[in-house]
Scaffold this motif. Structure first.
Motif, PDB file in Angstrom:
ATOM      1  N   SER A   3     -10.944  -8.626   4.180  1.00  0.00           N
ATOM      2  CA  SER A   3     -10.532  -7.220   4.223  1.00  0.00           C
ATOM      3  C   SER A   3      -9.708  -6.903   2.990  1.00  0.00           C
ATOM      4  N   PRO A   4      -9.849  -5.685   2.390  1.00  0.00           N
ATOM      5  CA  PRO A   4      -9.036  -5.317   1.234  1.00  0.00           C
ATOM      6  C   PRO A   4      -7.549  -5.350   1.543  1.00  0.00           C
ATOM      7  N   ALA A   5      -7.200  -5.239   2.842  1.00  0.00           N
ATOM      8  CA  ALA A   5      -5.786  -5.267   3.218  1.00  0.00           C
ATOM      9  C   ALA A   5      -5.182  -6.658   3.065  1.00  0.00           C
ATOM     10  N   LEU A  10      -3.178  -8.277  -3.696  1.00  0.00           N
ATOM     11  CA  LEU A  10      -3.729  -6.963  -3.393  1.00  0.00           C
ATOM     12  C   LEU A  10      -4.097  -6.228  -4.675  1.00  0.00           C
ATOM     13  N   LEU A  14      -3.293   1.125  -3.660  1.00  0.00           N
ATOM     14  CA  LEU A  14      -3.740   0.948  -2.286  1.00  0.00           C
ATOM     15  C   LEU A  14      -4.260   2.265  -1.725  1.00  0.00           C
ATOM     16  N   SER A  15      -5.326   2.198  -0.974  1.00  0.00           N
ATOM     17  CA  SER A  15      -5.789   3.379  -0.255  1.00  0.00           C
ATOM     18  C   SER A  15      -4.908   3.558   0.981  1.00  0.00           C
ATOM     19  N   GLU A  17      -5.962   3.861   3.926  1.00  0.00           N
ATOM     20  CA  GLU A  17      -6.534   3.019   4.984  1.00  0.00           C
ATOM     21  C   GLU A  17      -6.039   1.579   4.855  1.00  0.00           C
ATOM     22  N   THR A  18      -5.973   1.068   3.616  1.00  0.00           N
ATOM     23  CA  THR A  18      -5.493  -0.296   3.398  1.00  0.00           C
ATOM     24  C   THR A  18      -4.020  -0.406   3.735  1.00  0.00           C
ATOM     25  N   ILE A  22      -2.339  -2.807   6.592  1.00  0.00           N
ATOM     26  CA  ILE A  22      -1.274  -3.769   6.285  1.00  0.00           C
ATOM     27  C   ILE A  22      -0.087  -3.559   7.209  1.00  0.00           C
TER      28      ILE A  22
END
Length: 265
Positions: A3-5, A10, A14-15, A17-18, A22
């Motif tokens: 996951s991008p989170a 990182l 950051l979006s 959503e991310t 987190i």
């Protein structure tokens, strides 16, 4: 697929959503677990501290998570030039206790109080408190972040401190894009005190002399009987002031400071 989170490190920016993912992950963790996650995942991580109790607790926790000081987030201390002697003594004690080197940043072009007052005038905090905060705290902090390419910082903020901090999340992004990790966001002051006592952490000696929270000497007084809140004694007589400037709107403060400088040039 990761996951991008939880990529390491990182990827920025950051979006939303991310960031939300987190925080969902970090919220139930205890402070050492949050710090352990941060050391692994956050890019270019530093700790900015004025050596209050929460900052000291984070330093102590990090010393246990990463006993090798080379693996610990470097420490930045913004020296306003108006700290109490006890605060400067605490900086040296922390360096000795944990084997760390604190990087110090001061107001631009100033090494001493005399330098600062030549540039801004005496008792400048009484005439323009916002610009004073920008000159002694915000600008030096931003300069440090630029010099070291800081992307993430550990703060000592907690939700129980109230005011703007009441809805604090474990990880936040400020207007400049800086990631701010608040590892003790959910702790009450009593938990901080218990940790300091149990681990024999260094602490400001003024806390044993009737002070509840310590900032610049000119804006910090001993808390009186019946004073409420763990930050009682800070900014006495200014009920509307709850932040020192480091966590306020950087761009608004910068614009006001520039206007002040141009008006007095």
């Amino acid at each position: 697929m990761t996951s991008p989170a939880f990529a390491t490190p990182l990827e920025l920016p950051l979006s939303q959503e991310t960031l939300a993912a987190i925080n969902d992950h970090l919220r139930p963790l205890d402070p050492p677990q949050i710090l352990e996650w941060a050391v692994k995942h956050l890019p270019s991580l530093y700790q900015t501290t004025a050596f209050g109790l929460t900052g000291i607790v984070a330093i102590d926790m990090l010393s246990k998570i990463a006993p090798n000081t080379a693996n610990q987030p470097p420490l930045i201390f913004v020296d306003t030039l108006y700290h109490f002697p006890e605060t400067y003594a605490l900086v040296e004690e922390v360096e000795k206790r944990y084997g760390l080197k604190v990087t110090v940043y001061k107001p631009a072009g100033c090494e001493t109080v005399a330098d600062f007052e030549k540039k801004w005038g005496e008792r400048f905090w009484e005439r323009d408190e916002d610009t004073y905060d920008f000159a002694v705290k915000v600008e030096p902090g931003q300069r440090a972040y630029q010099d070291f390419n800081v992307c993430s910082v550990i703060t000592g903020r907690r939700a129980s401190q109230g005011a703007d901090r009441a809805s604090l999340q474990p990880l936040e992004v400020d207007a400049t894009g800086l990631l701010k990790l608040n590892p003790l966001f959910a702790w009450k002051f009593s938990q901080v005190e218990e940790y300091v006592k149990a681990n024999s952490c260094p602490r400001n000696k003024l806390l044993d002399q009737g002070y509840r929270s310590v900032g610049d000497w000119h804006s910090t007084i001993k808390s009186g009987a019946g004073d409420a809140g763990e930050r009682a004694g800070r900014w006495a007589g200014k009920a509307e002031k709850t932040e020192c400037g480091l966590h306020k709107d950087y761009f608004a403060m910068k614009a006001k400071a520039k206007a002040t400088q141009e008006a007095t040039a």
